[in-house]
Design a protein around this motif. Structure first.
Motif, short mmCIF file in Angstrom:
data_model
loop_
_atom_site.label_atom_id
_atom_site.label_comp_id
_atom_site.label_asym_id
_atom_site.label_seq_id
_atom_site.Cartn_x
_atom_site.Cartn_y
_atom_site.Cartn_z
N THR A 277 14.27 -13.75 -0.13
CA THR A 277 14.55 -15.15 -0.44
C THR A 277 15.02 -15.93 0.78
N LEU A 278 14.87 -17.24 0.70
CA LEU A 278 15.16 -18.12 1.84
C LEU A 278 16.65 -18.18 2.15
N THR A 279 17.46 -18.56 1.16
CA THR A 279 18.87 -18.84 1.41
C THR A 279 19.62 -17.57 1.81
N ALA A 284 17.60 -16.77 8.50
CA ALA A 284 18.60 -17.76 8.87
C ALA A 284 19.34 -17.34 10.13
N ARG A 304 10.77 -21.67 8.72
CA ARG A 304 10.93 -20.41 8.00
C ARG A 304 9.94 -20.35 6.85
N VAL A 305 9.27 -19.21 6.70
CA VAL A 305 8.37 -18.97 5.57
C VAL A 305 8.87 -17.71 4.87
N THR A 306 9.27 -17.83 3.61
CA THR A 306 9.96 -16.74 2.92
C THR A 306 9.55 -16.69 1.45
N TRP A 308 10.71 -17.09 -2.62
CA TRP A 308 11.40 -18.19 -3.30
C TRP A 308 12.88 -17.85 -3.53
N ASP A 309 13.68 -18.89 -3.69
CA ASP A 309 15.08 -18.72 -4.10
C ASP A 309 15.13 -18.61 -5.62
#
Length: 337
Positions: A277-279, A284, A304-306, A308-309
């Motif tokens: 996930t992104l967050t 980061a 950033r390509v990740t 989903w949250d």
């Protein structure tokens, strides 16, 4: 040299390590007689006996706790957590005990354990068989965190991890277990399929921990990634025609910052790709490091390509993954910024 899948390369690494060092023991759920759910340990119990390769109860806390005690006694346990999603009951043992023994004992004791875990999605395993928890471990001082992207690295990195004096979290991307993988699978890889993926040295060798590898030379943009996403990034670069330099980090902790800084300083652009996930994902941290060390070289914002949250979406698994199309869009945006 031999043609091996990642599963076969991991099995070879375990076999060679056990043969070279009688202190190496392998255990976990179903890893003995059955050979592991993905067959990574097949044949090891028959070859080395039930005291060197054995099954455990369904207790991740017990598996890791036992390994820590064995390591303090002088053994070198390499344990398997059946899926990375199952590691959470053992997280306290890893963080509070394994990662701290060297420091708490002022160097009198070390904790040479390896915790192997299949990670990520790609087999329609749903929310409890598909997570990518690497960021939970890169936050912990005293651990090393490894994610191979190909069979040769898997073998060399695993042998190096087993021989390392400190605890190593070894994350094995399930989508790469059997290959071949070109970044475009839209169906799960059958765990027991037999498709050679790479040339691997037959004997003992190591790939050093803490050293990244440039998988694709380029001058327009740097892509920082690891594991399955290395292949996705390569596909995106081919399809967009963008001269991307793709860095396979291989070891997330310790991180090869010199390789990252050298590449981003050359290209002036950076895209970070991972499946988690992104967050608060590991991306980061990568973005922060690039901003701190390469700010005056940057010609565009870091992308950033990740994933989903969201809790892992079983039915939308292949939309959840960053694929070549999403990575390609990020490359194009970064080049146009």
């Amino acid at each position: 040299m031999a043609r091996m899948t990642m599963i076969e390369a991991i099995r070879s690494a375990l076999d060679i390590s056990m043969g070279r060092d009688p202190k190496v023991v392998v255990f976990g759920e179903d890893v003995g007689y059955f050979g592991g759910v993905f067959r990574c340990t097949a044949g090891l119990q028959q070859k080395y006996g039930v005291t060197r390769c054995f099954d455990t109860p369904i207790s991740e806390l017990g598996i890791v706790g036992t390994a820590i005690g064995m390591a303090a006694y002088g053994l070198r346990p390499c344990v398997e957590i059946q899926f990375a999603d199952y590691v959470y009951p053992a997280y306290d043992q890893i963080v509070s005990e394994a990662a701290r023994i060297r420091y708490r004992s002022n160097g009198q004791f070390t904790c040479p354990i390896v915790v192997r875990m299949p990670t990520g999605g790609g087999i329609f395993g749903g929310q409890t068989h598909s997570q990518s928890p690497e960021a939970l471990f890169t936050h912990v001082c005293g651990l090393k965190v490894v994610v191979p992207s190909n069979p040769r690295d898997a073998k060399g990195l695993l042998i190096a991890s087993i021989e390392d004096p400190d605890p190593v979290i070894f994350l094995e991307p399930k989508r790469l277990y059997n290959g071949p993988f070109d970044g475009h699978h839209e169906q799960p890889v059958t765990p027991w399929s037999k498709h050679p993926l790479g040339d691997v040295d037959d004997g003992h060798f190591t790939v050093p921990l803490g050293k990244a590898e440039i998988r694709r030379q380029g001058s327009a943009v740097t892509v920082l990634t690891y594991g399955t996403m290395v292949h996705v990034a390569e596909a995106a670069a081919r399809e967009t025609g963008i001269d991307a330099e793709i860095i396979d980090l291989r070891t997330l902790l310790p991180l090869d910052l010199d390789c990252i800084v050298e590449s981003v300083s050359k290209t002036g652009r950076c895209v970070v790709v991972h499946e988690a996930t992104l967050t608060s994902g590991f991306g980061a941290e990568l973005a922060a490091l690039v901003q701190e060390h390469c700010f005056y070289h940057l010609e565009a914002p870091i992308a950033r390509v990740t994933g989903w949250d969201t809790p892992y979406p079983h039915a939308q698994e292949w939309d959840y993954f960053p694929g070549p199309a999403r990575v390609g869009e990020a490359l194009v945006r970064t080049m146009e910024a």
